[in-house]
Motif scaffolding. Structure first.
Motif, PDB file in Angstrom:
ATOM      1  N   ARG A 124      59.846  63.102  41.260  1.00  0.00           N
ATOM      2  CA  ARG A 124      60.212  62.669  39.910  1.00  0.00           C
ATOM      3  C   ARG A 124      59.248  61.610  39.384  1.00  0.00           C
ATOM      4  O   ARG A 124      58.809  61.653  38.240  1.00  0.00           O
ATOM      5  CB  ARG A 124      61.648  62.139  39.908  1.00  0.00           C
ATOM      6  N   ALA A 125      58.883  60.673  40.235  1.00  0.00           N
ATOM      7  CA  ALA A 125      57.969  59.610  39.795  1.00  0.00           C
ATOM      8  C   ALA A 125      56.579  60.184  39.514  1.00  0.00           C
ATOM      9  O   ALA A 125      55.928  59.816  38.534  1.00  0.00           O
ATOM     10  CB  ALA A 125      57.887  58.520  40.860  1.00  0.00           C
ATOM     11  N   ARG A 126      56.132  61.113  40.355  1.00  0.00           N
ATOM     12  CA  ARG A 126      54.796  61.678  40.149  1.00  0.00           C
ATOM     13  C   ARG A 126      54.751  62.604  38.939  1.00  0.00           C
ATOM     14  O   ARG A 126      53.727  62.693  38.265  1.00  0.00           O
ATOM     15  CB  ARG A 126      54.317  62.403  41.420  1.00  0.00           C
ATOM     16  N   LEU A 127      55.850  63.282  38.685  1.00  0.00           N
ATOM     17  CA  LEU A 127      55.908  64.082  37.463  1.00  0.00           C
ATOM     18  C   LEU A 127      55.717  63.166  36.252  1.00  0.00           C
ATOM     19  O   LEU A 127      55.019  63.501  35.299  1.00  0.00           O
ATOM     20  CB  LEU A 127      57.257  64.810  37.354  1.00  0.00           C
ATOM     21  N   ALA A 128      56.355  62.006  36.320  1.00  0.00           N
ATOM     22  CA  ALA A 128      56.231  61.046  35.216  1.00  0.00           C
ATOM     23  C   ALA A 128      54.773  60.627  35.045  1.00  0.00           C
ATOM     24  O   ALA A 128      54.265  60.543  33.919  1.00  0.00           O
ATOM     25  CB  ALA A 128      57.110  59.826  35.472  1.00  0.00           C
ATOM     26  N   LEU A 129      54.102  60.415  36.168  1.00  0.00           N
ATOM     27  CA  LEU A 129      52.693  60.016  36.086  1.00  0.00           C
ATOM     28  C   LEU A 129      51.828  61.153  35.536  1.00  0.00           C
ATOM     29  O   LEU A 129      50.946  60.933  34.692  1.00  0.00           O
ATOM     30  CB  LEU A 129      52.191  59.575  37.468  1.00  0.00           C
TER      31      LEU A 129
ATOM     32  N   VAL B  33      57.870  53.719  43.290  1.00  0.00           N
ATOM     33  CA  VAL B  33      57.331  54.434  44.453  1.00  0.00           C
ATOM     34  C   VAL B  33      55.877  54.856  44.238  1.00  0.00           C
ATOM     35  O   VAL B  33      55.231  55.363  45.150  1.00  0.00           O
ATOM     36  CB  VAL B  33      58.182  55.690  44.791  1.00  0.00           C
ATOM     37  N   LEU B  34      55.353  54.638  43.043  1.00  0.00           N
ATOM     38  CA  LEU B  34      53.957  55.008  42.769  1.00  0.00           C
ATOM     39  C   LEU B  34      53.044  53.888  43.259  1.00  0.00           C
ATOM     40  O   LEU B  34      52.514  53.111  42.488  1.00  0.00           O
ATOM     41  CB  LEU B  34      53.752  55.260  41.259  1.00  0.00           C
TER      42      LEU B  34
ATOM     43  N   GLU C  79      45.438  52.969  40.357  1.00  0.00           N
ATOM     44  CA  GLU C  79      44.211  52.972  39.549  1.00  0.00           C
ATOM     45  C   GLU C  79      44.364  53.836  38.304  1.00  0.00           C
ATOM     46  O   GLU C  79      43.943  53.445  37.209  1.00  0.00           O
ATOM     47  CB  GLU C  79      43.011  53.478  40.372  1.00  0.00           C
ATOM     48  N   LEU C  80      44.954  54.993  38.486  1.00  0.00           N
ATOM     49  CA  LEU C  80      45.156  55.887  37.347  1.00  0.00           C
ATOM     50  C   LEU C  80      46.074  55.240  36.313  1.00  0.00           C
ATOM     51  O   LEU C  80      45.794  55.254  35.114  1.00  0.00           O
ATOM     52  CB  LEU C  80      45.725  57.229  37.823  1.00  0.00           C
TER      53      LEU C  80
ATOM     54  N   VAL D  32      54.001  53.612  32.962  1.00  0.00           N
ATOM     55  CA  VAL D  32      54.217  55.060  32.836  1.00  0.00           C
ATOM     56  C   VAL D  32      55.407  55.345  31.931  1.00  0.00           C
ATOM     57  O   VAL D  32      55.381  56.256  31.104  1.00  0.00           O
ATOM     58  CB  VAL D  32      54.421  55.687  34.230  1.00  0.00           C
ATOM     59  N   ARG D  33      56.452  54.538  32.062  1.00  0.00           N
ATOM     60  CA  ARG D  33      57.653  54.742  31.257  1.00  0.00           C
ATOM     61  C   ARG D  33      57.332  54.558  29.768  1.00  0.00           C
ATOM     62  O   ARG D  33      57.765  55.337  28.923  1.00  0.00           O
ATOM     63  CB  ARG D  33      58.754  53.774  31.698  1.00  0.00           C
TER      64      ARG D  33
END
Length: 552
Positions: free
Chosen positions: A524-529, A463-464, A471-472, A97-98
């Motif tokens: 924050r992590a989900r926003l990144a995703l 945390v994802l 999968e995503l 993701v990063r």
RNA sequence: GCGCCAGUAGCUCAGUUGGAUAGAGCAACAGCCUUCUAAGCUGUGGGUCGGGGGUUCGAUUCCCUCCUGGCGCGCCA
């Protein structure tokens, strides 16, 4: 270096250690079923024969010799007939993701083409009528192939070749002339094999009007064929330009067949073929020995009346492509023209000027049929019942037309169902994909966070770990590979398929896991995703020439 | 007759270049709306991969053959 690269390297080293061919290149794939692992290899099975051992035994030996921790692998299963299945540390997977957010608009690009020139020729319609749905498929295909090549590091030139010379053009002129005569009460009939469409009468009316308004043209019954022909060709070219504009396709070069006669290239090519000893006279015509280069029989290149058949200028035209520095050329054409493939290549080989035997490459596409209210709309240029690209774009929108033309592989016949394309619902695949993009954008809009300046710095992506998240992320990380594969095969439909699947995973994740209103580190992590998914879907749509709306 | 392309769930189609129990969407059936868009989501059923041979550890994929459909086989493009 990605996790897959590291696994591949470890596998290669381990294989060499147990006596495999030093040149072995292990193939790493996604397992068909995601519950089998993150990556899989059939290496042990391919080594079974040369090493004369059972696949499972080899898999065990390989596993013992790999430094798994270095590759981020948590576990290796040996399963089925001898597959090695690798399970990665979920935090490592999430790190993708990063990269995606960091690369943003360049994510998916590569430099495989090393900046080399490639010419992509498509549409290339005769200026004898408006662009119909078949041309539309070709426009969508050619444009998407061009963009795919740009994304993989090629320098692309999009080219449109106008067959503005030859018998069909004379046919057009005669048809318009007859129509002009009919306007003033004459009974002149459109000649055998002529064009009957409504647009012929419109051109005739326009010509008449101009002839009366200004003295620049001799209108009416006395108009000479040259003036009518030039006028009709100019009219139809500008009409085709409007069709293409409506579709959002533009070209770097418009190449006129007539120019090849003007500057002597056609004569030059004919002479060169004769000088090379590749021609002979028979029945008053000049034949080219195409059968020496894989054709069923030889072909006439200069007719008894002294004019050339279509393929000789075609050969001359491709010589100019080569000479203009395009040592790679791709022609997108309807499959009804497939017989030209052998002929044009034969002509280029017969010249013996160092052009490679598989030049140019061809992407042939099958016919399009249009369905409306459950019935097939018949397309006949001559009869005039007609579905033009512009009609279709006006009716269902550019994005839907493009997606529909690109979601099937080019060599299968395509049924364009207008009713489905008009639906703004889940039945319509383009809405499904665009909706996924809009939803990702919606999260940022509701959260009042600026998408474009959003950064993953300092965010713990580990945390994802939800299955839908993993999968995503894996699908998103595979995007560059999908682009490379589609570009190498010249198959844009792979991107459409990829987008449908990725959109499905994005919808699934969106529905099951909320982003806003969770614990701070989760948000924050989900926003990144969400940002990563938005970027990948947008990039994929961009390759296909389709808009990525922020809201719908 | 010859050449090219296609034949995969009721329908429209994928299938990562030979891999595991062949997938998706629609349609059918059963569920889900105080939460970032229900223009949506979840689940279930559904297959002799056109037929038959062959190649091999393994075939929807490669080879041969036949059947069906489309396109082409022009001194039209």
């Amino acid at each position: 270096m990605t996790a897959a690269d590291r696994i591949r390297a470890e596998l290669a080293q381990a294989a060499r250690d147990i006596g495999a061919d030093p040149l072995v290149e292990p193939i790493i794939e996604r397992p068909r079923d995601t519950s089998l692992g993150d990556w899989t290899t059939n290496l042990a099975m391919t080594l079974a024969r040369p090493l004369r051992k059972r696949p499972a035994e080899i898999a065990g030996l390989l596993r013992d010799r790999m430094s798994l921790a270095d590759a981020g692998v948590e576990r290796v299963d040996i399963a089925g007939p001898g597959f090695m299945n690798f399970w990665l540390d979920p935090s490592l997977i999430a790190e993708a993701v990063r990269d995606i957010v960091g690369q943003n608009e360049t994510f998916g690009r590569s430099d495989a083409g090393r900046g080399e020139l490639v010419n992509v020729e498509f549409v290339s319609a005769n200026p004898t009528g408006p662009l119909h749905v078949g041309h539309g498929r070709q426009a969508a295909l050619g444009d998407a192939i061009s963009t795919l090549l740009e994304w993989t590091g090629w320098t692309v030139s999009r080219e449109f070749y106008y067959n503005d010379a030859g018998a069909q053009i004379e046919n057009l002129a005669a048809s318009v002339k007859a129509s002009i005569a009919a306007l003033s009460g004459g009974s002149a009939e459109i000649p055998e094999g002529g064009y009957h469409g409504e647009y012929i009468r419109e051109i005739a009316e326009k010509f008449e009007k101009l002839g009366k308004d200004a003295d620049t043209r001799r209108g009416g019954r006395n108009a000479d064929s040259d003036a009518i022909r030039d006028f009709a060709v100019a009219e139809l070219r500008s009409e085709q330009d409007l069709d293409l504009q409506a579709f959002g396709v533009s070209f770097d070069t418009y190449f006129l067949e007539s120019s090849l006669y003007g500057d002597g290239k056609v004569e030059e090519t004919a002479d060169a073929l004769t000088a090379a000893g590749m021609t002979y006279e028979l029945d008053g015509a000049l034949w080219l020995r195409t059968s020496s280069f894989g054709d069923d029989k030889d072909r006439v290149m200069r007719k008894r009346d002294g004019t050339y058949t279509y393929f000789l200028p075609d050969v001359a035209y491709h010589v100019t492509k080569w000479q203009r520095g395009f040592h790679r050329a791709i022609d997108v054409q309807g499959a009804d023209h497939h017989s030209t493939v052998t002929r044009v290549r034969a002509g280029l080989q017969a010249l013996g000027i160092g052009i490679t035997p598989d030049y140019p490459e061809y992407v042939l596409h099958q016919m399009v049929t249009v369905m409306k209210s459950g019935e097939e709309v018949r397309i006949s240029k001559r009869a005039g019942s007609y579905v033009t690209v512009r009609d279709l774009v006006n009716e269902v929108g550019r994005d839907a037309v493009r997606f529909f033309f690109l979601m099937r592989k080019s060599d299968s016949q395509l049924v364009f169902d207008v009713d489905v394309a008009l639906k703004q619902s889940e039945e319509n695949p383009v809405y499904y994909v665009q909706m996924a993009h809009a939803r990702m954008c919606g999260i940022f809009r509701v959260g009042e966070i600026d998408r474009e300046t959003f950064s993953t710095d300092g965010i713990d992506l580990g945390v994802l770990r939800e299955p839908e998240e993993q999968e995503l992320i894996k699908a998103l990380a595979d995007f560059p590979q999908a682009v490379d594969g589609a570009a190498a095969a010249l198959e844009p439909h792979r991107i459409a398929t990829y987008l449908s699947e990725t959109a499905r995973l994005a919808h699934l994740w969106y529905h099951k896991h909320h982003v806003l209103g969770q614990a701070e580190d989760i948000v924050r992590a989900r926003l990144a995703l969400a940002r990563a998914a938005q970027i990948v879907i947008r990039n994929g749509l961009r390759i296909l020439g389709i808009g990525a709306p922020e809201r719908m």
